[in-house]
Design an enzyme around this catalytic site. Structure first.
Site, PDB file in Angstrom:
ATOM      1  N   GLU A  18     -26.142  68.643 -52.730  1.00 17.85           N
ATOM      2  CA  GLU A  18     -25.810  67.370 -52.515  1.00 17.85           C
ATOM      3  C   GLU A  18     -26.161  66.501 -51.118  1.00 17.85           C
ATOM      4  O   GLU A  18     -25.119  65.994 -50.520  1.00 17.85           O
ATOM      5  CB  GLU A  18     -24.259  67.049 -52.943  1.00 17.85           C
ATOM      6  CG  GLU A  18     -24.165  67.591 -54.623  1.00 17.85           C
ATOM      7  CD  GLU A  18     -22.718  67.677 -54.775  1.00 17.85           C
ATOM      8  OE1 GLU A  18     -21.658  67.252 -54.172  1.00 17.85           O
ATOM      9  OE2 GLU A  18     -22.368  68.123 -56.050  1.00 17.85           O
TER      10      GLU A  18
ATOM     11  N   GLU B 224     -25.539  72.597 -63.873  1.00 19.59           N
ATOM     12  CA  GLU B 224     -23.766  72.190 -63.930  1.00 19.59           C
ATOM     13  C   GLU B 224     -23.860  71.410 -65.119  1.00 19.59           C
ATOM     14  O   GLU B 224     -22.926  70.342 -65.121  1.00 19.59           O
ATOM     15  CB  GLU B 224     -23.294  71.651 -62.611  1.00 19.59           C
ATOM     16  CG  GLU B 224     -23.466  72.331 -61.617  1.00 19.59           C
ATOM     17  CD  GLU B 224     -22.976  71.755 -60.129  1.00 19.59           C
ATOM     18  OE1 GLU B 224     -22.095  71.007 -60.325  1.00 19.59           O
ATOM     19  OE2 GLU B 224     -23.123  72.297 -59.207  1.00 19.59           O
TER      20      GLU B 224
HETATM   21  O1  G3I Z   1      -6.696  76.326 -56.126  1.00 23.54           O
HETATM   22  C1  G3I Z   1      -5.744  75.084 -55.940  1.00 23.54           C
HETATM   23  C2  G3I Z   1      -4.579  75.372 -56.341  1.00 23.54           C
HETATM   24  O2  G3I Z   1      -3.897  76.305 -55.863  1.00 23.54           O
HETATM   25  C3  G3I Z   1      -3.724  73.815 -56.372  1.00 23.54           C
HETATM   26  O3  G3I Z   1      -2.455  74.092 -56.779  1.00 23.54           O
HETATM   27  C4  G3I Z   1      -4.557  72.851 -57.078  1.00 23.54           C
HETATM   28  C5  G3I Z   1      -3.842  71.469 -56.698  1.00 23.54           C
HETATM   29  O4  G3I Z   1      -4.863  70.616 -57.032  1.00 23.54           O
HETATM   30  O5  G3I Z   1      -5.807  72.585 -56.373  1.00 23.54           O
HETATM   31  C6  G3I Z   1      -6.432  73.895 -56.750  1.00 23.54           C
HETATM   32  O6  G3I Z   1      -7.857  73.730 -55.862  1.00 23.54           O
HETATM   33  C7  G3I Z   1      -8.670  72.996 -56.754  1.00 23.54           C
HETATM   34  C8  G3I Z   1      -9.988  73.732 -57.259  1.00 23.54           C
HETATM   35  O7  G3I Z   1     -10.985  72.700 -57.719  1.00 23.54           O
HETATM   36  C9  G3I Z   1      -9.775  74.939 -58.216  1.00 23.54           C
HETATM   37  O8  G3I Z   1      -9.160  74.233 -59.434  1.00 23.54           O
HETATM   38  C10 G3I Z   1      -9.150  71.864 -55.939  1.00 23.54           C
HETATM   39  O9  G3I Z   1      -8.087  71.035 -55.544  1.00 23.54           O
HETATM   40  C11 G3I Z   1     -10.140  71.117 -56.523  1.00 23.54           C
HETATM   41  O10 G3I Z   1     -10.891  70.147 -55.591  1.00 23.54           O
HETATM   42  C12 G3I Z   1     -11.256  71.970 -57.028  1.00 23.54           C
HETATM   43  O11 G3I Z   1     -12.316  71.259 -57.456  1.00 23.54           O
HETATM   44  C13 G3I Z   1     -13.551  71.697 -57.731  1.00 23.54           C
HETATM   45  C14 G3I Z   1     -14.708  70.656 -57.167  1.00 23.54           C
HETATM   46  O12 G3I Z   1     -15.995  71.336 -57.271  1.00 23.54           O
HETATM   47  C15 G3I Z   1     -14.484  70.633 -55.550  1.00 23.54           C
HETATM   48  O13 G3I Z   1     -14.746  71.963 -55.000  1.00 23.54           O
HETATM   49  C16 G3I Z   1     -13.928  71.721 -59.204  1.00 23.54           C
HETATM   50  O14 G3I Z   1     -13.112  72.962 -59.648  1.00 23.54           O
HETATM   51  C17 G3I Z   1     -15.303  72.140 -59.281  1.00 23.54           C
HETATM   52  O15 G3I Z   1     -15.669  72.295 -60.733  1.00 23.54           O
HETATM   53  C18 G3I Z   1     -16.133  71.301 -58.647  1.00 23.54           C
HETATM   54  O16 G3I Z   1     -17.654  71.482 -58.787  1.00 23.54           O
HETATM   55  C19 G3I Z   1     -18.645  70.860 -58.177  1.00 23.54           C
HETATM   56  C20 G3I Z   1     -19.752  71.623 -57.758  1.00 23.54           C
HETATM   57  O17 G3I Z   1     -19.427  72.566 -56.912  1.00 23.54           O
HETATM   58  C21 G3I Z   1     -20.713  70.647 -56.950  1.00 23.54           C
HETATM   59  N1  G3I Z   1     -21.494  69.889 -58.217  1.00 23.54           N
HETATM   60  C22 G3I Z   1     -20.168  69.097 -58.620  1.00 23.54           C
HETATM   61  C23 G3I Z   1     -19.119  69.797 -59.270  1.00 23.54           C
HETATM   62  C24 G3I Z   1     -18.189  68.962 -59.821  1.00 23.54           C
HETATM   63  O18 G3I Z   1     -17.473  68.316 -58.946  1.00 23.54           O
END
Ligand code: G3I
Length: 347
Positions: free
Chosen positions: A134, A239
């Protein structure tokens, strides 16, 4: 029945491309047995949804967390899978300390160490790396990020060169969303050409594929596949998921910083998906997969962003707490009509 004869996504498309899924801790450490069963049965490629992102794998300057990534790679090896690494350089989910690095020599050293150590550890094991994620704005220009700010535009070159050195055999990928939009597509092609002209290895474009029931159109997808192929790289769908929920701002793509409070009109199917929408989703998936199959010589892999609807990030984005249905398996890990519609294409 012999494993290769079991009806499954991976067997059905075995002559076309790898079929992958993004997976999480529960599947990796074996506690989510239903997910694990499904991964083993249906998929021949895996991507780590979160555990290899910078803030997890390299949370402090001298600390790398390899426990989960090691388990992830072992899972892929044990099941003979095409293993993806996601992602080496991304402005999001970055460890906080990286933002404090403000001179170019230190940043170059840091990026080199980060990539060399991680790619090197999994040399010959991780088959494909999302090297840079990105890096483009919607108009195709390079996005402002800590890496661009401190190192200038050539941080991309440094990242790809370093990854190629650490594992010359690995497939190196530039991964982004909205890569079917003309301006962004042109930007991605410029990025590829720049690297190629400087003798830097880049093997593939990862079109993320966070799409909806109407957009992008099949034509836009096809034009993009052809354009990337013409630029001399493989195409990966990295994705894939298809949202069925309304989007008040007509957002497309996957900008993770966008988040909004919802209301009940924005969450129309809290209990179950009506048949009419289920059918629309099935048709959309079938159309997309026929197009992918048509271009199987250009496409190496199609990866879904998650295993089943319950675990999809789209239940929380761009509005938290909704019930979305973007994948092929439902909340009970059962195949949906969309799964059947894809499988039928090959009958
Ligand atoms: O693990 C913590 C948990 O302990 C906590 O209680 C909770 C509260 O919000 O958050 C959890 O972490 C989250 C994590 O996902 C696991 O679920 C983060 O807040 C959240 O920001 C994170 O989101 C991920 C996002 O990327 C940001 O990294 C999504 O799962 C994931 O699907 C998404 O994937 C991205 C790709 O890497 C890049 N392209 C876009 C795609 C979708 O956004």
């Amino acid at each position: 029945m012999e494993e290769s004869l079991v009806p499954s996504l991976k067997n059905t498309f075995s002559y076309d491309f790898f079929i992958g899924a993004a997976i999480n801790g529960g599947a990796i450490n074996g506690s989510d047995t239903l997910a694990l069963d499904l991964i083993r049965r249906e998929f021949n490629s895996i991507t780590p949804e979160n555990i290899m992102k910078w803030e997890h794998i390299h949370p402090f300057p001298d600390k790398f967390n390899f426990e989960m990534p090691d388990k992830y790679v072992r899972l892929g090896q044990k099941n003979n899978m095409h293993i993806v690494g996601h992602t080496l350089v991304w402005h999001s989910q970055l460890a906080e300390w990286v933002a404090q690095v403000n001179d170019s020599a230190s940043m170059a050293g840091l990026l080199t160490e980060h990539i060399t150590k991680i790619v090197g550890r999994y040399k010959g094991k991780i088959d494909s790396w999302d090297v840079v994620n990105e890096a483009l704005n919607e108009d195709g220009s390079l996005r402002e990020s800590i890496f661009k700010e401190v190192l200038g535009d050539h941080y991309l070159e440094l990242a790809f060169r370093t990854a190629a050195k650490a594992d010359p055999e690995a497939q190196l990928v530039y991964n982004d969303y909205n890569l079917t939009h003309p301006e962004k597509r042109e930007g991605a092609i410029r990025l590829v050409k720049n690297l190629q002209e400087n003798g830097v290895k880049i093997d593939a474009i990862g079109m993320q594929g966070h799409w909806n029931l109407e957009r992008p159109t099949l034509e836009e997808i096809e034009t993009s596949i052809l354009a990337y192929h013409k630029a001399g790289v493989k195409v990966l769908i990295t994705e894939l998921d298809i949202t069925v929920l309304p989007n008040p701002w007509e957002l497309e793509g996957a900008e993770v910083s966008q988040n909004f409070e919802g209301n009940k009109f924005m969450n129309p199917y809290p209990e179950s998906l009506p048949d009419s929408v289920q059918n629309q989703l099935a048709e959309r998936y079938a159309d997309i997969f026929s197009l992918f199959a048509k271009h199987r010589d250009k496409i190496d892999r199609v990866t879904f962003w998650g295993i089943n609807d319950g675990a999809s990030w789209l239940n929380g984005w761009p509005i938290k707490g909704r019930t979305n249905y973007p994948l092929l398996f439902d909340r009970n890990y059962r195949p949906k009509k969309a799964y059947e519609s894809i499988m039928k294409l090959k009958k």
